[in-house]
Scaffold this motif. Structure first.
Motif, PDB file in Angstrom:
ATOM      1  N   GLN B   2      27.135  21.167  19.249  1.00 37.40           N
ATOM      2  CA  GLN B   2      26.763  19.853  19.743  1.00 37.40           C
ATOM      3  C   GLN B   2      26.506  19.905  21.251  1.00 37.40           C
ATOM      4  O   GLN B   2      27.211  20.617  21.970  1.00 37.40           O
ATOM      5  CB  GLN B   2      27.882  18.860  19.463  1.00 37.40           C
ATOM      6  N   TYR B  25      20.021  14.772  22.645  1.00 36.94           N
ATOM      7  CA  TYR B  25      21.241  15.294  22.043  1.00 36.94           C
ATOM      8  C   TYR B  25      20.915  16.353  20.992  1.00 36.94           C
ATOM      9  O   TYR B  25      19.771  16.461  20.531  1.00 36.94           O
ATOM     10  CB  TYR B  25      22.033  14.153  21.390  1.00 36.94           C
ATOM     11  N   VAL B  27      23.073  17.644  17.432  1.00 40.53           N
ATOM     12  CA  VAL B  27      24.218  17.742  16.531  1.00 40.53           C
ATOM     13  C   VAL B  27      23.730  18.272  15.202  1.00 40.53           C
ATOM     14  O   VAL B  27      22.548  18.168  14.880  1.00 40.53           O
ATOM     15  CB  VAL B  27      24.930  16.381  16.298  1.00 40.53           C
ATOM     16  N   ASN B  30      24.438  13.793  11.210  1.00 39.13           N
ATOM     17  CA  ASN B  30      23.941  12.536  11.776  1.00 39.13           C
ATOM     18  C   ASN B  30      24.749  12.184  13.025  1.00 39.13           C
ATOM     19  O   ASN B  30      25.962  12.261  13.021  1.00 39.13           O
ATOM     20  CB  ASN B  30      24.057  11.412  10.752  1.00 39.13           C
ATOM     21  N   PRO B  31      24.065  11.753  14.066  1.00 39.49           N
ATOM     22  CA  PRO B  31      24.779  11.518  15.322  1.00 39.49           C
ATOM     23  C   PRO B  31      25.389  10.128  15.423  1.00 39.49           C
ATOM     24  O   PRO B  31      24.827   9.151  14.930  1.00 39.49           O
ATOM     25  CB  PRO B  31      23.669  11.666  16.363  1.00 39.49           C
ATOM     26  N   LEU B  33      26.133   7.916  18.690  1.00 46.13           N
ATOM     27  CA  LEU B  33      25.689   7.979  20.078  1.00 46.13           C
ATOM     28  C   LEU B  33      26.253   6.816  20.869  1.00 46.13           C
ATOM     29  O   LEU B  33      26.317   5.695  20.365  1.00 46.13           O
ATOM     30  CB  LEU B  33      24.157   7.953  20.134  1.00 46.13           C
ATOM     31  N   THR B  72      15.184  13.275  18.975  1.00 42.33           N
ATOM     32  CA  THR B  72      16.629  13.436  19.259  1.00 42.33           C
ATOM     33  C   THR B  72      16.973  12.833  20.619  1.00 42.33           C
ATOM     34  O   THR B  72      17.577  13.485  21.484  1.00 42.33           O
ATOM     35  CB  THR B  72      17.085  14.907  19.187  1.00 42.33           C
ATOM     36  N   VAL B  93      27.873  11.906  22.508  1.00 39.42           N
ATOM     37  CA  VAL B  93      27.517  12.050  21.097  1.00 39.42           C
ATOM     38  C   VAL B  93      28.639  12.735  20.342  1.00 39.42           C
ATOM     39  O   VAL B  93      29.391  13.520  20.914  1.00 39.42           O
ATOM     40  CB  VAL B  93      26.208  12.858  20.934  1.00 39.42           C
ATOM     41  N   ARG B  94      28.770  12.398  19.085  1.00 39.78           N
ATOM     42  CA  ARG B  94      29.598  13.204  18.196  1.00 39.78           C
ATOM     43  C   ARG B  94      28.900  13.288  16.856  1.00 39.78           C
ATOM     44  O   ARG B  94      28.052  12.459  16.521  1.00 39.78           O
ATOM     45  CB  ARG B  94      31.016  12.657  18.037  1.00 39.78           C
ATOM     46  N   ASP B  95      29.278  14.282  16.090  1.00 34.92           N
ATOM     47  CA  ASP B  95      28.714  14.469  14.770  1.00 34.92           C
ATOM     48  C   ASP B  95      29.410  13.506  13.817  1.00 34.92           C
ATOM     49  O   ASP B  95      30.637  13.495  13.722  1.00 34.92           O
ATOM     50  CB  ASP B  95      28.919  15.916  14.327  1.00 34.92           C
TER      51      ASP B  95
END
Lengths: 119, 116
Positions: B2, B25, B27, B30-31, B33, B72, B93-95
């Protein structure tokens, strides 16, 4: 409490001393983060607690740094044998797990930080 | 892995003009955000988030951001900038499907200066 509370707000210490910083997250928040921010810089990740899972300690810069969290409550960040390069603002944040469509889930709520100055 | 990129260290805009602060971003899933703002000598405040649903997300203080999956990107925008918008802006961001690893990844921040 209503928000994330950090103490002390300011700490001046001498090189070589140990310091302990405290974070009171929002009640019920399962996730808790510690970050370090140097003046005018971005966020440096230190450690992440998520519920009962093992904490992610991958950001701790050295073995002088450690953190504990009891359940889903208070966390303490301890810096042993402080060095001048440890001077920074230490930020704590907490959050609920994401619930799509529901406000106040997923986003981090930050405390005002603990400003550490090592002389 | 990521990652988040904020390609501009600083953005300058005249008061009343539209502003854009860029974020891209990466990942694997799916992000999720987020945008945060940090006013001088203050902690960070949440502005807005994209989890699912409409690509255009509206947040605090008149800010909005558009999720663009093909590019993205998740650029932050405001139609008419105010001097009081001058601050440091962070994208994160995280997954969304990362199991127990829900750690946020942060951009380095963009300093926004709105000139009177």
């Amino acid at each position: 409490g209503a928000g994330v509370s950090q103490s002390p707000s300011n700490k001046v210490t001498e090189k070589g001393k140990d310091v302990e910083l405290r974070c009171d997250p929002i009640s019920g928040h399962t996730a808790l983060y510690w970050y370090r921010q140097r003046l005018g810089q971005g966020l440096e990740f230190l450690i992440y607690f998520q519920g009962n899972s093992a904490p992610d300690k991958s950001g701790l810069p050295s073995d002088r740094f450690s953190a504990e969290r009891t359940g889903e409550s208070v966390s303490t960040l301890t810096i042993q044998r402080t060095q001048q390069e440890d001077s920074a603002v230490y930020l704590c944040a907490s959050s609920l797990e994401v619930v799509p469509g529901l406000a106040n889930t997923g986003e981090l709520f930050f405390g005002e930080g603990s400003r550490l100055t090592v002389l | 892995a990521q990652s988040v990129a904020q390609p501009e260290d600083q953005v300058n805009v005249a008061e009343g003009n539209p502003l854009t602060v860029k974020c891209t971003y990466s990942v694997s899933g799916n992000p999720y955000l987020f945008w945060y703002v940090q006013y001088p000598n203050r902690g960070l405040q949440f502005l807005l988030k994209y989890i699912t649903g409409d690509n255009l997300v509206k947040g605090s203080y008149g800010f909005e951001a558009e999720f663009n999956k093909s590019q993205t990107s998740f650029h932050l925008k405001k139609p008419s900038a105010l001097v009081s918008d001058s601050a440091l802006y962070f994208c994160a961001v995280r997954d969304g499907y990362a199991g127990n690893n829900r750690k946020l990844i942060w951009g380095l921040g963009t300093s926004l200066a709105v000139n009177p």
